[in-house]
Design an enzyme around this catalytic site. Sequence first.
Site, PDB file in Angstrom:
ATOM      1  N   GLY A  94       0.800  -1.227   0.000  1.00 16.08           N
ATOM      2  CA  GLY A  94       0.000   0.000   0.000  1.00 16.08           C
ATOM      3  C   GLY A  94       0.826   1.266   0.000  1.00 16.08           C
ATOM      4  O   GLY A  94       0.326   2.340   0.353  1.00 16.08           O
ATOM      5  N   HIS A 101       8.939   6.074   4.863  1.00 14.24           N
ATOM      6  CA  HIS A 101       8.264   6.817   5.944  1.00 14.24           C
ATOM      7  C   HIS A 101       7.641   5.848   6.932  1.00 14.24           C
ATOM      8  O   HIS A 101       7.076   4.827   6.533  1.00 14.24           O
ATOM      9  CB  HIS A 101       7.207   7.781   5.394  1.00 14.24           C
ATOM     10  CG  HIS A 101       6.276   7.180   4.394  1.00 14.24           C
ATOM     11  ND1 HIS A 101       6.661   6.950   3.086  1.00 14.24           N
ATOM     12  CD2 HIS A 101       5.003   6.745   4.490  1.00 14.24           C
ATOM     13  CE1 HIS A 101       5.642   6.402   2.419  1.00 14.24           C
ATOM     14  NE2 HIS A 101       4.629   6.260   3.255  1.00 14.24           N
ATOM     15  N   HIS A 103       4.631   5.614   9.524  1.00 14.62           N
ATOM     16  CA  HIS A 103       3.400   6.251   9.983  1.00 14.62           C
ATOM     17  C   HIS A 103       3.330   6.083  11.503  1.00 14.62           C
ATOM     18  O   HIS A 103       3.565   4.984  12.012  1.00 14.62           O
ATOM     19  CB  HIS A 103       2.165   5.549   9.395  1.00 14.62           C
ATOM     20  CG  HIS A 103       2.032   5.643   7.905  1.00 14.62           C
ATOM     21  ND1 HIS A 103       1.225   6.591   7.306  1.00 14.62           N
ATOM     22  CD2 HIS A 103       2.572   4.903   6.910  1.00 14.62           C
ATOM     23  CE1 HIS A 103       1.275   6.409   5.985  1.00 14.62           C
ATOM     24  NE2 HIS A 103       2.086   5.413   5.720  1.00 14.62           N
TER      25      HIS A 103
HETATM   26  P1  5GP Z   1       1.894   5.500   2.017  1.00 16.76           P
HETATM   27  O1  5GP Z   1       0.555   5.311   1.344  1.00 16.76           O
HETATM   28  O2  5GP Z   1       3.003   5.621   0.987  1.00 16.76           O
HETATM   29  O3  5GP Z   1       2.195   4.497   3.083  1.00 16.76           O
HETATM   30  O4  5GP Z   1       1.793   6.863   2.780  1.00 16.76           O
HETATM   31  C1  5GP Z   1       1.953   8.093   2.160  1.00 16.76           C
HETATM   32  C2  5GP Z   1       1.300   9.114   3.046  1.00 16.76           C
HETATM   33  O5  5GP Z   1       1.758  10.391   2.662  1.00 16.76           O
HETATM   34  C3  5GP Z   1      -0.225   9.135   2.950  1.00 16.76           C
HETATM   35  O6  5GP Z   1      -0.772   8.879   4.239  1.00 16.76           O
HETATM   36  C4  5GP Z   1      -0.541  10.530   2.430  1.00 16.76           C
HETATM   37  O7  5GP Z   1      -1.686  11.091   3.019  1.00 16.76           O
HETATM   38  C5  5GP Z   1       0.720  11.301   2.802  1.00 16.76           C
HETATM   39  N1  5GP Z   1       1.039  12.408   1.918  1.00 16.76           N
HETATM   40  C6  5GP Z   1       1.066  12.376   0.551  1.00 16.76           C
HETATM   41  N2  5GP Z   1       1.431  13.579   0.064  1.00 16.76           N
HETATM   42  C7  5GP Z   1       1.638  14.385   1.148  1.00 16.76           C
HETATM   43  C8  5GP Z   1       2.033  15.749   1.278  1.00 16.76           C
HETATM   44  O8  5GP Z   1       2.290  16.466   0.308  1.00 16.76           O
HETATM   45  N3  5GP Z   1       2.145  16.224   2.544  1.00 16.76           N
HETATM   46  C9  5GP Z   1       1.895  15.458   3.647  1.00 16.76           C
HETATM   47  N4  5GP Z   1       2.025  16.038   4.847  1.00 16.76           N
HETATM   48  N5  5GP Z   1       1.523  14.166   3.559  1.00 16.76           N
HETATM   49  C10 5GP Z   1       1.398  13.636   2.318  1.00 16.76           C
END
Ligand code: 5GP
Length: 115
Positions: A94, A101, A103
């Site tokens: 996902g 990163h 979470h």
């Molecule tokens: P992933 O889906 O890759 O595990 O998590 C990516 C996260 O980055 C998502 O929860 C999404 O909301 C967050 N995200 C995406 N673009 C941005 C942004 O420009 N700024 C911030 N603060 N969060 C972002």
Amino acid sequence: MADDCIFCRIVDGDIPAQVVHQDDRALVFRDVNPQAPTHLLVIPRRHVVSVDHLSPDDEALAGHLLLTAGTAARSLGLEEDGYRVVTNIGRDGGQTVSHLHLHVLGGRSLGWPPG
Ligand code: 5GP
Ligand code: ZN
């Protein structure tokens, strides 16, 4: 730095973010689309795609990111009721942003297993 990477652009200050903690190796900021009352992202300043792209040389950085997640969570009082640290890897994991990163989710009871 990857030019097309949103999180590298946040590190460089090109895209604004609500930063809650930072040091020489890591940045912690609020997720723009929070999935819990508190939803933080802990990232390395250096562009690393995911946990799957860490090398043995990154052992200290990996540990630092985990410790930073705990420090940031505690600074917001999340440790009292508990919280979750999770990292998504690749398509089935996902992952939507290809910059490592963690979470940090807290402020509500979180379900398990994830969907
Ligand atoms: P992933 O889906 O890759 O595990 O998590 C990516 C996260 O980055 C998502 O929860 C999404 O909301 C967050 N995200 C995406 N673009 C941005 C942004 O420009 N700024 C911030 N603060 N969060 C972002
Ligand atoms: Zn990046």
